[in-house]
Design a protein around this motif. Structure first.
Motif, PDB file in Angstrom:
ATOM      1  N   THR A  60       1.090   6.770  -7.880  1.00 55.36           N
ATOM      2  CA  THR A  60       2.190   6.106  -7.189  1.00 55.36           C
ATOM      3  C   THR A  60       1.660   5.551  -5.877  1.00 55.36           C
ATOM      4  O   THR A  60       0.984   6.254  -5.121  1.00 55.36           O
ATOM      5  N   TRP A  61       1.960   4.293  -5.631  1.00 52.51           N
ATOM      6  CA  TRP A  61       1.544   3.633  -4.398  1.00 52.51           C
ATOM      7  C   TRP A  61       2.783   3.353  -3.555  1.00 52.51           C
ATOM      8  O   TRP A  61       3.666   2.597  -3.966  1.00 52.51           O
ATOM      9  N   PHE A  62       2.855   3.989  -2.391  1.00 56.71           N
ATOM     10  CA  PHE A  62       3.945   3.733  -1.449  1.00 56.71           C
ATOM     11  C   PHE A  62       3.496   2.602  -0.528  1.00 56.71           C
ATOM     12  O   PHE A  62       2.524   2.751   0.231  1.00 56.71           O
ATOM     13  N   VAL A  63       4.226   1.476  -0.598  1.00 51.82           N
ATOM     14  CA  VAL A  63       3.751   0.261   0.061  1.00 51.82           C
ATOM     15  C   VAL A  63       4.876  -0.359   0.893  1.00 51.82           C
ATOM     16  O   VAL A  63       5.941  -0.685   0.355  1.00 51.82           O
ATOM     17  N   PRO A  64       4.677  -0.522   2.208  1.00 47.32           N
ATOM     18  CA  PRO A  64       5.675  -1.255   2.998  1.00 47.32           C
ATOM     19  C   PRO A  64       5.890  -2.655   2.431  1.00 47.32           C
ATOM     20  O   PRO A  64       4.953  -3.284   1.913  1.00 47.32           O
ATOM     21  N   ALA A  65       7.108  -3.140   2.532  1.00 47.77           N
ATOM     22  CA  ALA A  65       7.444  -4.430   1.920  1.00 47.77           C
ATOM     23  C   ALA A  65       6.604  -5.569   2.478  1.00 47.77           C
ATOM     24  O   ALA A  65       6.226  -6.495   1.748  1.00 47.77           O
ATOM     25  N   THR A  66       6.280  -5.536   3.774  1.00 47.85           N
ATOM     26  CA  THR A  66       5.455  -6.597   4.332  1.00 47.85           C
ATOM     27  C   THR A  66       4.063  -6.604   3.707  1.00 47.85           C
ATOM     28  O   THR A  66       3.461  -7.670   3.548  1.00 47.85           O
ATOM     29  N   VAL A  67       3.553  -5.430   3.358  1.00 45.59           N
ATOM     30  CA  VAL A  67       2.232  -5.338   2.725  1.00 45.59           C
ATOM     31  C   VAL A  67       2.299  -5.872   1.297  1.00 45.59           C
ATOM     32  O   VAL A  67       1.349  -6.485   0.806  1.00 45.59           O
ATOM     33  N   VAL A  68       3.422  -5.648   0.640  1.00 46.16           N
ATOM     34  CA  VAL A  68       3.630  -6.237  -0.687  1.00 46.16           C
ATOM     35  C   VAL A  68       3.573  -7.754  -0.586  1.00 46.16           C
ATOM     36  O   VAL A  68       2.894  -8.432  -1.372  1.00 46.16           O
ATOM     37  N   GLU A  69       4.280  -8.302   0.398  1.00 47.96           N
ATOM     38  CA  GLU A  69       4.310  -9.764   0.575  1.00 47.96           C
ATOM     39  C   GLU A  69       2.936 -10.341   0.893  1.00 47.96           C
ATOM     40  O   GLU A  69       2.593 -11.439   0.436  1.00 47.96           O
ATOM     41  N   GLU A  70       2.149  -9.608   1.652  1.00 40.91           N
ATOM     42  CA  GLU A  70       0.847 -10.108   2.113  1.00 40.91           C
ATOM     43  C   GLU A  70      -0.263  -9.962   1.067  1.00 40.91           C
ATOM     44  O   GLU A  70      -1.317 -10.577   1.206  1.00 40.91           O
ATOM     45  N   ASN A  71      -0.018  -9.155   0.028  1.00 35.73           N
ATOM     46  CA  ASN A  71      -1.074  -8.851  -0.943  1.00 35.73           C
ATOM     47  C   ASN A  71      -0.581  -8.977  -2.386  1.00 35.73           C
ATOM     48  O   ASN A  71      -0.692  -8.033  -3.178  1.00 35.73           O
ATOM     49  N   PRO A  72      -0.052 -10.123  -2.768  1.00 34.79           N
ATOM     50  CA  PRO A  72       0.536 -10.262  -4.109  1.00 34.79           C
ATOM     51  C   PRO A  72      -0.478 -10.071  -5.240  1.00 34.79           C
ATOM     52  O   PRO A  72      -0.127  -9.533  -6.294  1.00 34.79           O
TER      53      PRO A  72
END
Length: 280
Positions: A68-80
């Motif tokens: 499981t990867w807990f990822v802040p939403a901004t990091v999701v946006e920056e690393n598609p």
């Protein structure tokens, strides 16, 4: 009631990684003199998605483990592209704040909007909403009641949670979500990170040796096997993906994969299995 896990395992272990990137450093340097020009802190975090995540994916793939990867939403946006690699490899992505700030808002309405803003990013980039939460700041009881009922969150796994796998309660009232324990002893950040400016960790200047860290991981897992608990880790790619620590992580993954009493699965799978047993 003890749980009979798949493969007759005694416990479930969820490998969980907090992919914070440079969000922590961005938040810390915001109010520091000349903070925006201080490169060491942000670069520590950026190592996570740029280098360490792929290194960790290779280790997980070697032992056929899903995490499981807990990822802040901004990091999701920056690393598609990286997010797509997680999904293609069969890993779970879960809520870890919008930008890793501790401020979710002062009211239920503000906190709900903050979480829904994060969920919208998850839906855009993964096609689904996150079903688990490792929040980065305090939540109001009203927010937690909403999250773990009609909000659709399946499980809760913060740091410093109890060592009991059970339904999560808010003010003594059971919710629909499962609490998955995450002991400090399985948090590599606490034992491995020190940076003088901005100061991390505040009041904790010692950095443990690699052998000591590994022995602590193993001992905590052995304790879980002995007492029938289930646990999740709080590993950070910018920490565990570096050089010798990556070898330490590989050794721990091999230990989990080869241990006959351990079922290693993402948090969502553990929560769903627990609920299936409890609810028949």
């Amino acid at each position: 009631m003890s749980i009979s896990w798949p493969g007759h395992a005694k416990i479930a272990v969820s490998l969980a990684f907090d992919l914070d990137s440079n969000t922590i450093w961005r938040n810390k340097i915001r109010d520091l003199p000349n903070g925006a020009n201080y490169l060491k802190g942000p670069s520590v975090g950026e190592f996570g998605p740029r280098v360490a995540a792929d290194r960790i994916l290779d280790i997980l793939d070697e032992f056929q483990l899903k995490a499981t990867w807990f990822v802040p939403a901004t990091v999701v946006e920056e690393n598609p592209i990286l997010i797509r690699r997680f999904l293609d490899a069969g890993h779970e992505l879960s809520h870890h704040g919008f930008d890793h700030t501790s401020d979710y808002g002062a009211t239920f309405e503000a906190q709900k909007a903050y979480i829904e803003r994060s969920q919208a990013v998850f839906e855009k980039h993964t096609g689904v909403r996150a079903v688990g939460c490792r929040n980065t700041g305090p939540l109001l009881p009203e927010t937690e009641r909403w999250m773990y009922t009609e909000g659709g969150f399946l499980y809760h796994t913060p740091g410093c949670s109890s060592d009991l796998l059970e339904y999560y309660e808010v003010d003594g009232v059971r919710t629909n979500a499962v609490n998955i324990p995450c002991p400090d002893e399985l948090d590599d950040y606490i034992m491995s990170v020190f940076n003088s400016y901005p100061q991390v960790l505040v009041g904790l200047p010692a950095v443990a040796c690699y052998d000591g860290i590994y022995k602590k991981f193993i001992r905590e897992t052995e304790g879980a096997v002995r007492y029938g608990q289930s646990i999740s880790t709080s590993f950070h790619p910018q920490v565990c993906g570096r050089g010798g620590r990556a070898l330490l992580l590989r050794d721990y993954c091999q230990y989990l994969a080869e241990h006959p009493d351990i079922w290693c699965a993402p948090c969502a799978d553990v929560a769903r299995y627990y609920k299936s047993v409890k609810e028949g």
